[in-house]
Design an enzyme around this catalytic site. Structure first.
Site, PDB file in Angstrom:
ATOM      1  N   CYS A  92       0.801  -1.232   0.000  1.00 37.04           N
ATOM      2  CA  CYS A  92       0.000   0.000   0.000  1.00 37.04           C
ATOM      3  C   CYS A  92       0.829   1.275   0.000  1.00 37.04           C
ATOM      4  O   CYS A  92       0.313   2.345  -0.295  1.00 37.04           O
ATOM      5  CB  CYS A  92      -0.946   0.007   1.187  1.00 37.04           C
ATOM      6  SG  CYS A  92      -0.157   0.418   2.756  1.00 37.04           S
ATOM      7  N   CYS A 149       7.676  -1.457   6.139  1.00 37.70           N
ATOM      8  CA  CYS A 149       7.094  -2.617   6.824  1.00 37.70           C
ATOM      9  C   CYS A 149       7.787  -3.919   6.427  1.00 37.70           C
ATOM     10  O   CYS A 149       7.629  -4.931   7.107  1.00 37.70           O
ATOM     11  CB  CYS A 149       5.594  -2.704   6.565  1.00 37.70           C
ATOM     12  SG  CYS A 149       5.175  -3.005   4.846  1.00 37.70           S
ATOM     13  N   THR A 190      11.193  -9.143   0.182  1.00 39.30           N
ATOM     14  CA  THR A 190       9.817  -8.967  -0.287  1.00 39.30           C
ATOM     15  C   THR A 190       9.133 -10.302  -0.546  1.00 39.30           C
ATOM     16  O   THR A 190       7.926 -10.360  -0.727  1.00 39.30           O
ATOM     17  CB  THR A 190       9.771  -8.149  -1.601  1.00 39.30           C
ATOM     18  OG1 THR A 190      10.433  -8.896  -2.613  1.00 39.30           O
ATOM     19  CG2 THR A 190      10.412  -6.787  -1.442  1.00 39.30           C
ATOM     20  N   SER A 191       9.927 -11.362  -0.549  1.00 33.33           N
ATOM     21  CA  SER A 191       9.351 -12.683  -0.720  1.00 33.33           C
ATOM     22  C   SER A 191       9.440 -13.426   0.615  1.00 33.33           C
ATOM     23  O   SER A 191       8.459 -13.960   1.122  1.00 33.33           O
ATOM     24  CB  SER A 191      10.150 -13.420  -1.794  1.00 33.33           C
ATOM     25  OG  SER A 191       9.578 -14.629  -2.078  1.00 33.33           O
ATOM     26  N   LEU A 192      10.639 -13.372   1.167  1.00 26.10           N
ATOM     27  CA  LEU A 192      10.888 -14.064   2.432  1.00 26.10           C
ATOM     28  C   LEU A 192      10.015 -13.487   3.552  1.00 26.10           C
ATOM     29  O   LEU A 192       9.388 -14.224   4.317  1.00 26.10           O
ATOM     30  CB  LEU A 192      12.367 -13.838   2.785  1.00 26.10           C
ATOM     31  CG  LEU A 192      13.134 -14.933   3.496  1.00 26.10           C
ATOM     32  CD1 LEU A 192      12.957 -16.264   2.832  1.00 26.10           C
ATOM     33  CD2 LEU A 192      14.624 -14.559   3.541  1.00 26.10           C
ATOM     34  N   HIS A 229      14.044 -12.683  -6.879  1.00 24.61           N
ATOM     35  CA  HIS A 229      12.897 -12.918  -7.760  1.00 24.61           C
ATOM     36  C   HIS A 229      13.005 -14.291  -8.410  1.00 24.61           C
ATOM     37  O   HIS A 229      12.057 -15.078  -8.417  1.00 24.61           O
ATOM     38  CB  HIS A 229      12.826 -11.822  -8.830  1.00 24.61           C
ATOM     39  CG  HIS A 229      11.613 -11.934  -9.683  1.00 24.61           C
ATOM     40  ND1 HIS A 229      10.454 -11.250  -9.426  1.00 24.61           N
ATOM     41  CD2 HIS A 229      11.360 -12.696 -10.780  1.00 24.61           C
ATOM     42  CE1 HIS A 229       9.549 -11.570 -10.320  1.00 24.61           C
ATOM     43  NE2 HIS A 229      10.072 -12.453 -11.156  1.00 24.61           N
ATOM     44  N   GLN A 275     -14.571  15.110  -2.501  1.00 23.83           N
ATOM     45  CA  GLN A 275     -15.506  14.056  -2.125  1.00 23.83           C
ATOM     46  C   GLN A 275     -16.090  13.384  -3.369  1.00 23.83           C
ATOM     47  O   GLN A 275     -16.246  12.170  -3.420  1.00 23.83           O
ATOM     48  CB  GLN A 275     -16.651  14.645  -1.269  1.00 23.83           C
ATOM     49  CG  GLN A 275     -16.230  14.995   0.140  1.00 23.83           C
ATOM     50  CD  GLN A 275     -15.741  13.784   0.910  1.00 23.83           C
ATOM     51  OE1 GLN A 275     -16.476  12.836   1.118  1.00 23.83           O
ATOM     52  NE2 GLN A 275     -14.490  13.800   1.293  1.00 23.83           N
ATOM     53  N   LEU A 287     -22.147  15.891   0.055  1.00 28.33           N
ATOM     54  CA  LEU A 287     -21.717  15.133  -1.130  1.00 28.33           C
ATOM     55  C   LEU A 287     -20.875  13.912  -0.776  1.00 28.33           C
ATOM     56  O   LEU A 287     -20.178  13.371  -1.624  1.00 28.33           O
ATOM     57  CB  LEU A 287     -20.901  16.049  -2.055  1.00 28.33           C
ATOM     58  CG  LEU A 287     -21.620  17.264  -2.635  1.00 28.33           C
ATOM     59  CD1 LEU A 287     -20.716  18.006  -3.592  1.00 28.33           C
ATOM     60  CD2 LEU A 287     -22.885  16.845  -3.381  1.00 28.33           C
ATOM     61  N   GLU A 316     -21.444  10.765  -0.179  1.00 29.84           N
ATOM     62  CA  GLU A 316     -21.679   9.411  -0.709  1.00 29.84           C
ATOM     63  C   GLU A 316     -22.054   9.350  -2.185  1.00 29.84           C
ATOM     64  O   GLU A 316     -21.782   8.357  -2.855  1.00 29.84           O
ATOM     65  CB  GLU A 316     -22.828   8.763   0.071  1.00 29.84           C
ATOM     66  CG  GLU A 316     -22.569   8.581   1.534  1.00 29.84           C
ATOM     67  CD  GLU A 316     -23.849   8.200   2.232  1.00 29.84           C
ATOM     68  OE1 GLU A 316     -24.031   7.022   2.522  1.00 29.84           O
ATOM     69  OE2 GLU A 316     -24.679   9.108   2.471  1.00 29.84           O
TER      70      GLU A 316
HETATM   71  C1  LIG Z   1       3.750  -6.014  -2.692  1.00 26.89           C
HETATM   72  C2  LIG Z   1       4.443  -6.937  -3.628  1.00 26.89           C
HETATM   73  C3  LIG Z   1       4.061  -6.952  -4.946  1.00 26.89           C
HETATM   74  C4  LIG Z   1       4.670  -7.801  -5.838  1.00 26.89           C
HETATM   75  N1  LIG Z   1       4.258  -7.795  -7.137  1.00 26.89           N
HETATM   76  C5  LIG Z   1       4.859  -8.622  -8.034  1.00 26.89           C
HETATM   77  C6  LIG Z   1       4.447  -8.634  -9.384  1.00 26.89           C
HETATM   78  O1  LIG Z   1       3.570  -7.883  -9.790  1.00 26.89           O
HETATM   79  N2  LIG Z   1       5.052  -9.513 -10.219  1.00 26.89           N
HETATM   80  C7  LIG Z   1       6.036 -10.355  -9.803  1.00 26.89           C
HETATM   81  O2  LIG Z   1       6.550 -11.100 -10.596  1.00 26.89           O
HETATM   82  N3  LIG Z   1       6.438 -10.354  -8.528  1.00 26.89           N
HETATM   83  C8  LIG Z   1       5.869  -9.520  -7.633  1.00 26.89           C
HETATM   84  N4  LIG Z   1       6.258  -9.539  -6.333  1.00 26.89           N
HETATM   85  C9  LIG Z   1       7.281 -10.521  -5.914  1.00 26.89           C
HETATM   86  C10 LIG Z   1       8.658  -9.942  -6.003  1.00 26.89           C
HETATM   87  O3  LIG Z   1       9.052  -9.826  -7.314  1.00 26.89           O
HETATM   88  C11 LIG Z   1       9.599 -10.880  -5.255  1.00 26.89           C
HETATM   89  O4  LIG Z   1       9.156 -10.940  -3.943  1.00 26.89           O
HETATM   90  C12 LIG Z   1      11.000 -10.383  -5.279  1.00 26.89           C
HETATM   91  O5  LIG Z   1      11.488 -10.311  -6.544  1.00 26.89           O
HETATM   92  C13 LIG Z   1      11.905 -11.219  -4.382  1.00 26.89           C
HETATM   93  O6  LIG Z   1      13.160 -10.573  -4.259  1.00 26.89           O
HETATM   94  P1  LIG Z   1      13.817 -10.258  -2.845  1.00 26.89           P
HETATM   95  O7  LIG Z   1      15.148  -9.681  -3.098  1.00 26.89           O
HETATM   96  O8  LIG Z   1      12.917  -9.442  -2.036  1.00 26.89           O
HETATM   97  O9  LIG Z   1      13.922 -11.698  -2.236  1.00 26.89           O
HETATM   98  P2  LIG Z   1      14.040 -12.138  -0.724  1.00 26.89           P
HETATM   99  O10 LIG Z   1      12.695 -12.122  -0.111  1.00 26.89           O
HETATM  100  O11 LIG Z   1      15.101 -11.389  -0.035  1.00 26.89           O
HETATM  101  O12 LIG Z   1      14.518 -13.637  -0.925  1.00 26.89           O
HETATM  102  C14 LIG Z   1      13.691 -14.569  -1.543  1.00 26.89           C
HETATM  103  C15 LIG Z   1      14.353 -15.933  -1.654  1.00 26.89           C
HETATM  104  O13 LIG Z   1      15.404 -15.881  -2.599  1.00 26.89           O
HETATM  105  C16 LIG Z   1      16.591 -16.461  -2.071  1.00 26.89           C
HETATM  106  N5  LIG Z   1      17.718 -15.730  -2.660  1.00 26.89           N
HETATM  107  C17 LIG Z   1      17.775 -14.402  -2.858  1.00 26.89           C
HETATM  108  N6  LIG Z   1      18.917 -14.081  -3.480  1.00 26.89           N
HETATM  109  C18 LIG Z   1      19.607 -15.228  -3.635  1.00 26.89           C
HETATM  110  C19 LIG Z   1      20.862 -15.532  -4.214  1.00 26.89           C
HETATM  111  N7  LIG Z   1      21.611 -14.595  -4.743  1.00 26.89           N
HETATM  112  N8  LIG Z   1      21.254 -16.811  -4.191  1.00 26.89           N
HETATM  113  C20 LIG Z   1      20.476 -17.762  -3.660  1.00 26.89           C
HETATM  114  N9  LIG Z   1      19.281 -17.535  -3.106  1.00 26.89           N
HETATM  115  C21 LIG Z   1      18.849 -16.279  -3.107  1.00 26.89           C
HETATM  116  C22 LIG Z   1      16.468 -16.310  -0.594  1.00 26.89           C
HETATM  117  O14 LIG Z   1      17.198 -17.311   0.055  1.00 26.89           O
HETATM  118  C23 LIG Z   1      14.975 -16.436  -0.375  1.00 26.89           C
HETATM  119  O15 LIG Z   1      14.635 -17.768  -0.203  1.00 26.89           O
HETATM  120  C24 LIG Z   1       5.692  -8.688  -5.402  1.00 26.89           C
HETATM  121  C25 LIG Z   1       6.084  -8.670  -4.067  1.00 26.89           C
HETATM  122  C26 LIG Z   1       5.468  -7.806  -3.182  1.00 26.89           C
HETATM  123  C27 LIG Z   1       5.892  -7.792  -1.758  1.00 26.89           C
HETATM  124  S1  FES Z   2       3.271  -1.145   2.353  1.00 28.11           S
HETATM  125 FE1  FES Z   2       1.441  -1.123   3.473  1.00 28.11          FE
HETATM  126  S2  FES Z   2       2.155  -0.770   5.467  1.00 28.11           S
HETATM  127 FE2  FES Z   2       3.951  -1.041   4.380  1.00 28.11          FE
END
Ligand SMILES: Cc1cc2nc3c(=O)[nH]c(=O)nc-3n(C[C@H](O)[C@H](O)[C@H](O)COP(=O)(O)OP(=O)(O)OC[C@H]3O[C@@H](n4cnc5c(N)ncnc54)[C@H](O)[C@@H]3O)c2cc1C
Ligand code: FES
Ligand code: FES
Length: 1338
Positions: free
Chosen positions: A52, A77, A272-274, A361, A1202, A1267, A1269
């Site tokens: 967000c 966050c 962002t994934s972990l 990713h 609004q 206004l 709603e």
């Molecule tokens: C709000 C939000 C919206 C998103 N929207 C999209 C979207 O529209 N499309 C899309 O495709 N994706 C989307 N994503 C996913 C996003 O692309 C992935 O979460 C992101 O790319 C992961 O990268 P990171 O660096 O944050 O990984 P991390 O969370 O830091 O790590 C993820 C995993 O990768 C492993 N890892 C990382 N680097 C290495 C390395 N060099 N060697 C070995 N292992 C490794 C870690 O061990 C872990 O298990 C979204 C995510 C969020 C939070």
């Molecule tokens: S992105 Fe929504 S609180 Fe962090």
């Protein structure tokens, strides 16, 4: 791992100040650190998932590769503080303050009226600020990109963008400043009264008054960090938390050693994934390895045959690198890079792209990944490294499926990704379709690549890879193999689709649902690819290759992301009005600047109170069950846990018999509150709820859908019915009859500030102070009183401001307040309860889903003679507001139409879902969709245009409604005509038809919708208000009233009223809060009449005071206000007055079906034009024109805000916001990733709003209108424009309309409605043969 005796010091900077954390805990996020530890509460929590942008801050780091400082926005966050070693963090407090100097970004967003509730504002400010740190004069595209990850639920984004646009290279806004003439009008046949009137303004702020952006004033990157970065320490840093140890090696060698030693430990980059996975699965990794300091992972190598990008590069960096390559190399070499770039623009928001790494990713292997399918078809290779050495593996399906033979070894890490150049006769494309264009995970994504034999159309190599259609990214190898050698022509296309549907198969029950849509996309995307390649071939050799028919070319273009433009028109104040008098002027929201600096205090920004405890709610996991046992023992033993509050602890009444605060014996829905854990910290409370064991015995029946409720005769209240004329007789006399169905899904309020309350018990007399985010503090006070069995006079509720309510904070806050109060009384300590977004969405309910059936009888000329509507709303498991919503729905169903013979019936169904409640519009937006759908059905049957049928059936003269309330439709007709005129409707209708004739795969639609919206509650007792105005001896004035500031600017308007009445500048005045101690027995701030009734009360109080001062003023007419006040005090004249408004009479006799339920109507009309992509279901909003009857607006900036905000919220209801429930009644969509409210890219490209001037409403304060709603329903103009476009597609395809209307018009609905050869190809499932992933509840 055993931790070293001492953690290393974590060193970073916040707003120029050095932070040394001696015991940094890897589980602490930057957001928690800022809010709880350094008490910088400007950065907000709204979702906790990166979705967000409310928590956006800027991070600055020295980049060792480029040797430059990199500034980038992130979502705090998701950022663990340990990742910030050596970084400088800038928060909204760090860039400016109302007490010192405002930053231009802060000043401009506030003065451009870009803040309403202000909860999203700090995040918006920081996104824009970061953009400006990188680009002093950004382009509009960059601005849109920067704001794409920030959600706002109030404003509709237009004013936010307007503020940002003032920094852009060239503000090519169509508003020719101060001339009041818009270039969009030029050439238009504009004869409307709005443009003729000379007193129409189009400026809501004066750009010239803004202070300039001065980059020399910005915080510099701390020299100490620069020194640290230039002489990086190579030693490993370790930060030990209670459960997790963070290890950050300084060299690659150490990293590889550590990875070998801790093979199970994940690498953490963007988190962002972990991060989200750990949160949702409650998973803890005891060791996290951070490669952030290893520059080898950020290297980029360009070679003659490809590009190697370090795994540590962020996706934003990858985007820049690819863009550079594309600009440097010939087009034929950059096919894969272009495809990646295309998806990198729409992948998540800017903040996530800044944080997420390429390595993260790829390795996360999300099935929805946008990049992996392209990397697979682009033959990317993964360069792995370990202590053993390096090796390469292909990034292919086997790797993405996690096959051990194709995967990394536990001790290996990904060093970089190699992406080869493409070559001549090679074509690569990428496709994705999501619920909305930006910041939404794709339903299906795809990478496609073909190599043709040189100078032929023969397939040499073909790779197709899909995301979103299985557990991992899936390749269609067999299909591709079989197509090799085939010419690139129609028979190949046909065969390819057949093969693909066999190979990329998706079972009916597949997680994520939308199965048939996804199947269709699999082939629709291939068709697009087929055409793209044909077009490229044509470019390469125009003689050799076949022409694509012009009508088919429309399949090719994607909808571009463009920033909205538009004009806002309103009537200027009378030239004789005193300059001091602010009424009618576009005054900035009183808290605007504080919103922008983060200094506006919301409930959870209140500092911790002495001995405060945190409460977390435990909810039912069963939809209908008997509670057999609740075992609290394990939870109570956990550290920090103080107590668990159950129904037995309630000293007074546990809610109502059929709507308990805390469940006893039985639960009626998933998400019903059973008990609440109270602990020293939120983390401890959250850990404890996992340990509470509740056993259930399922009960029958379990009802989720309206259909099932009807079958089981399960209703919450008796049927509501209105009837007029003789419907049966009328049906016999009409030319034609149509019957149809309308299904409208529910809607989540998604106020940015989730529900929160702080209850502080006082030592004396059982008094309680309650700080709560509510629209109805008196209701909270009353409920706490009955729950605790103490008199109301001991309880004081305070509301400073609410971060968005939209009806969702009318009833529910009382439940949370009462449960927290029980905890406070039992423990004798203050309690803070802040709902997580997931819990908020699960527990609180929202707008009622609706199912309506209609039968409409009409003449061949489109005149409707009889209309019979029966509708059902899904009320959930308790009554809540469902009876009133049903009543309002029935009362308002006729909308703007005079139909002599009517029968409206409505019932609220009782189901085993969380109770639905009040929501902006209160039934009107759902119900009226049925009426408007009848109109389109009649038009279709008569061969007329919907607008003709609308016009024909609209009220024309003074008349009576179905409930016999007299009214004049004059203003309605003016709005309609103005809207037709202002939007150049008729000429655009012709253009739309022309476009549709020429384009097969894209269709345009246009619709204009009239609106008659009644404001207020249908009960007299609700139309009252009080105010308390004090004048102090220094002349300053304190105004208090019964309304709550929800973002709608009520406090600003109240001071405008007080200022006019007391003839005193607003600068003398202040509103401190809404409190039940100053104004008692208030009515909820709702139903659009908050400013009306409270304005009258403030006026009354001021008039009383002025009357008292009159003799003094007369005696000393040349004196100052201060002189008069001093004299009044000397003469013992009370300088405090209570104002009261004994409001409108409103009654409704349901027996007779007659009454005067509403004080007045707001009229309006909206015209929207859209373009749909028949192959994907996507749509683009081309233009919206709204005319709204505001009468004499108290504050046009606020009123236009609004209208725009509610319109966009309505557009969300009708197009993207979709709640998904499991067959067990569990709500899946519990956050911004699964539930899509409109983003900035969803705003119509042209968005014009005009307030209709000079109509009169003698009833209201200064003839203004509420206004809050009404604009919501006008969002349906987008829906009907979409259905208009779909109808055009269906007509061309000879599809007979079935008169079943489904809202929202999601891409899925649109795609499946535009049936074609591809939808016909897909396998269809027999619904009886499997359990679907989700169930429709409307
Ligand atoms: C709000 C939000 C919206 C998103 N929207 C999209 C979207 O529209 N499309 C899309 O495709 N994706 C989307 N994503 C996913 C996003 O692309 C992935 O979460 C992101 O790319 C992961 O990268 P990171 O660096 O944050 O990984 P991390 O969370 O830091 O790590 C993820 C995993 O990768 C492993 N890892 C990382 N680097 C290495 C390395 N060099 N060697 C070995 N292992 C490794 C870690 O061990 C872990 O298990 C979204 C995510 C969020 C939070
Ligand atoms: S992105 Fe929504 S609180 Fe962090
Ligand atoms: S002002 Fe944006 S969420 Fe309220």
């Amino acid at each position: 791992m055993s931790c070293p005796p001492k953690s290393d010091d974590l060193v970073f900077f916040v707003n120029g100040r050095k932070v040394i954390e001696r015991n940094a805990d890897p589980e602490v996020t930057l957001l928690n650190f800022l809010r709880k530890i350094v008490r910088l509460t400007g950065t907000k929590y709204a979702c906790g998932r990166g979705g967000c942008g409310a928590c956006t801050v800027m991070v600055s780091k020295h980049d060792p590769v480029s040797a430059k400082i990199r500034h980038f926005s992130i979502t705090a966050c998701l950022v663990p503080i340990c990742s910030l070693y050596g970084a400088a963090v800038t928060t909204v407090e760090g860039i400016g303050s109302i007490n010192t100097r405002l930053h231009p970004v802060q000043e401009r967003i506030a003065r451009s009226h870009g803040t309403q509730c202000g909860f999203c504002t700090p995040g918006m400010v920081m996104s824009m600020y970061t953009l400006l740190r990188n680009h002093l004069q950004p382009s509009e595209e960059q601005l849109m990109e920067a704001l794409g990850g920030n959600l706002c639920r109030c404003t509709g984004y237009r004013p936010i963008l307007a503020s940002g646009r003032t920094f852009c290279v060239e503000s090519t806004g169509c508003q020719k400043k101060r001339t009041g003439k818009c270039c969009l009008d030029l050439g238009g046949n504009d004869s409307s009264s709005l443009s003729r009137e000379s007193d129409i303004c189009t400026d809501l702020f004066v750009e010239e008054e803004f202070q300039p952006l001065d980059p020399t004033q910005e915080l510099i990157f701390p020299p100490e960090l620069l020194r640290m970065a230039k002489n990086p320490e190579k030693q490993t840093l370790t930060f030990c938390g209670e459960r997790v140890t963070w290890i950050s090696p300084g060299t690659l060698k150490d990293l590889l050693e550590l990875k070998a030693k801790h093979p199970e430990a994940p690498l953490i980059l963007g988190n962002t994934s972990l991060g989200p996975a750990m949160k949702s699965q409650g998973r803890v990794h005891p060791i996290l390895l951070s490669p952030a300091r290893i520059s080898e992972l950020s290297m980029v190598f360009k070679t003659s045959d490809g590009l190697t990008i370090g795994a540590g590069c962020s996706l934003a960096q990858v985007k820049d690198i690819l863009a550079e390559q594309v600009s440097e190399l010939p087009e034929e070499k950059t096919q894969t890079y272009r495809a990646l770039l295309k998806h990198l623009k729409s992948l998540a928001g800017q903040q996530i792209r800044n944080m997420a790494s390429l390595g993260g990713h790829v390795i996360s292997r999300h099935c929805y990944s946008d990049l992996n399918p392209i990397l697979v078809v682009g033959n990317a290779t993964l360069n792995l490294i370990s202590e053993e050495g390096t090796r390469q593996i292909p990034l292919n399906d086997h790797f993405l499926a996690g096959l051990a033979s194709a995967d990394l070894k536990p001790e290996e890490i990904l060093e970089s990704v190699y992406i080869p150049h493409s070559q001549k006769w090679e074509f690569v494309s990428a496709f994705r379709q999501a619920q909305c264009q930006q910041n939404a995970l794709a339903d299906v994504s795809a990478g496609m690549r073909v190599i043709l034999e040189e100078a032929t159309d023969t397939i040499k190599e073909l790779s197709l890879s899909y995301g979103g259609v299985g557990e991992s990214t899936i390749g269609a190898h067999k299909s591709c193999q079989q197509l090799i050698g085939r010419p690139w022509n129609e028979p190949m296309l046909e065969e390819a689709c057949r093969l693909l549907l066999e190979e990329v198969s998706l079972p009916g029950w597949a997680p994520g649902g939308r199965v048939e849509f996804k199947r269709t996309l699999v082939v629709s995307f291939f068709f697009k690819f087929y055409l793209e390649v044909l077009q490229e071939l044509k470019k390469l050799d125009s003689h050799h290759y076949p022409e694509i028919s012009d009508r088919f070319l429309s399949a090719l273009e994607d909808f571009p992301v463009t920033g909205p433009r538009g004009v806002q028109r309103y009537q200027s104040v009378d030239s004789h009005q005193s300059l001091q008098d602010p009424v009618g002027r576009p005054i900035m929201h009183l808290s605007g600047l504080k919103h922008a600096t983060g200094e506006a205090i919301f409930c959870d920004d209140i500092p911790m109170v002495d001995r405060e405890l945190f409460m977390v709610l435990v909810t039912s996991t069963k939809a209908h069950a008997k509670i057999i046992s609740i075992d609290l023992s394990e939870a109570l033993e956990l550290p920090g846990v103080v107590d668990v509050i159950t129904a037995e602890d309630i000293p007074g009444t546990n809610g109502a018999e059929d709507d308990k605060l805390l469940a006893v014996d039985e639960v009626l829905c998933v998400g019903q509150i059973i008990c609440a854990v109270v602990a020293e910290t939120d983390v401890q409370a959250k850990r404890a709820i996992e340990k509470i064991k509740i056993t259930y015995k399922d009960l029958e029946p379990i009802i989720f859908t309206i259909n099932d409720a009807i079958k089981h005769n399960s209703f919450l209240c008796p049927e509501k019915k209105l009837e007029q004329g003789n419907i049966e007789e009328a049906f016999e006399k009409v030319d034609q009859i149509v019957e149809g169905e309308v299904h409208v899904g529910g809607q989540e309020h998604f106020y940015m500030e989730t529900q929160r309350v702080i209850v502080i018990p006082k030592a004396e007399d059982k008094e309680l102070d309650i700080y709560v985010s509510t629209q109805d503090p008196a209701h909270v006070q009353k409920t706490v009183s009955s729950t605790l069995n103490i008199p109301i006079n001991r309880i004081t509720c305070h509301v400073k401001r609410v971060g968005g309510g939209f009806g969702g904070k009318v009833g529910r806050p009382a439940v949370f307040g009462a449960i927290a109060a029980v905890g406070a009384i039992k423990t004798g300590r203050p309690i803070r309860l802040v709902l997580d977004r997931e819990d908020d969405m699960l527990i609180t309910g929202g707008r009622h889903p609706l199912f309506g059936k209609y039968k409409v009888g009409f003449m061949n000329n489109g005149r409707i003679k009889a209309l019979d509507i029966e509708c059902f709303i899904n009320g959930g498991c308790t009554l809540d507001d469902s009876e009133q919503v049903t009543e309002f729905l029935i009362l308002k169903l006729e909308n703007a139409y005079k139909i002599r013979n009517l029968r409206f019936r409505g019932r609220a169904c009782m189901t085993n879902l969380p109770s639905n409640t009040a929501f902006r519009g209160f039934g009107f937006p759902q119900g009226t969709l049925i009426t408007e759908s009848c109109i389109t059905a009649v038009a279709a049957k008569c061969g007329l245009l919907p607008e003709e049928v609308r016009e024909k059936n609209m009220y024309k003269t003074i008349d009576k409604t179905i409930y016999k309330q007299a009214f004049s439709p004059e203003t309605l007709i003016r709005c309609w005509n103005e809207c037709l005129d202002k939007s150049s409707f008729h000429s655009r209708r012709i253009q739309v038809e022309e476009f549709n004739k020429k384009n097969y795969w894209k269709k345009k639609g246009i619709a204009i919708i009239p609106m008659k919206f009644s404001v207020g509650f249908a009960a007299t007792s609700y139309h009252q208000a009080a105010a308390l105005v004090h004048i102090y001896t220094d002349g300053s004035v304190l105004v208090t009233h019964g309304g709550n500031e929800l973002g709608q600017g009520i406090h600003t308007k109240m001071l405008q009223v007080a200022s006019r009445e007391l003839k005193l500048p607003m600068s003398y005045m202040h509103i401190c809060e809404t409190s039940t101690a100053t104004v008692p027995n208030t009515i909820a701030t709702a139903a659009s009449i908050g400013s009306d009734v409270n304005g009258k009360a403030v006026q009354n109080a001021c008039q009383i005071l002025l009357k008292r001062l009159e003799p003094i003023i007369k005696k000393n007419p040349g004196g100052t206000w201060e002189d008069w006040i001093e004299a009044a005090f000397e003469q013992r004249i009370s300088l405090s007055a209570t104002g009261y408004f004994r409001g409108y009479k409103a009654d409704m006799d349901w027996e007779k079906g007659e009454g005067d339920p509403f004080p007045y109507y707001v009229y309006g009309a909206a015209c929207s034009e859209v373009e749909i992509d028949c192959l994907t279901g996507a749509h683009k909003k081309i233009r919206t024109d709204i005319i709204m009857d505001a009468c004499c607006s108290l504050n046009p900036a606020i009123d236009i805000g609004q209208v725009e905000g509610s319109f966009i919220q309505g557009m969300g209801l009708y197009t993207t916001e979709e709640l998904k429930y499991s067959p067990e009644g569990v709500l899946y969509s519990r956050g911004p990733d699964e539930y899509k409210i409109p983003t900035i890219t969803d705003v119509p490209e042209e968005f014009n709003v005009s307030l209709l001037p000079s109509s009169q409403t003698p009833l209201t304060i200064y003839s203004s209108k509420g206004l809050g709603e009404s604009g919501m329903f006008l969002g349906s103009s987008v829906f009907f424009a979409i259905t208009d476009a779909v109808a055009a597609a269906c007509k061309e395809r000879d599809i007979v309309e079935d008169f079943i209307v489904k809202s929202p018009a999601t891409p899925e609905q649109v795609r499946m409605a535009c049936a074609d050869r591809f939808t016909e190809m897909i396998p269809r499932d027999d619904p009886k043969t499997f359990k679907p992933w989700s169930i429709p509840i409307a």
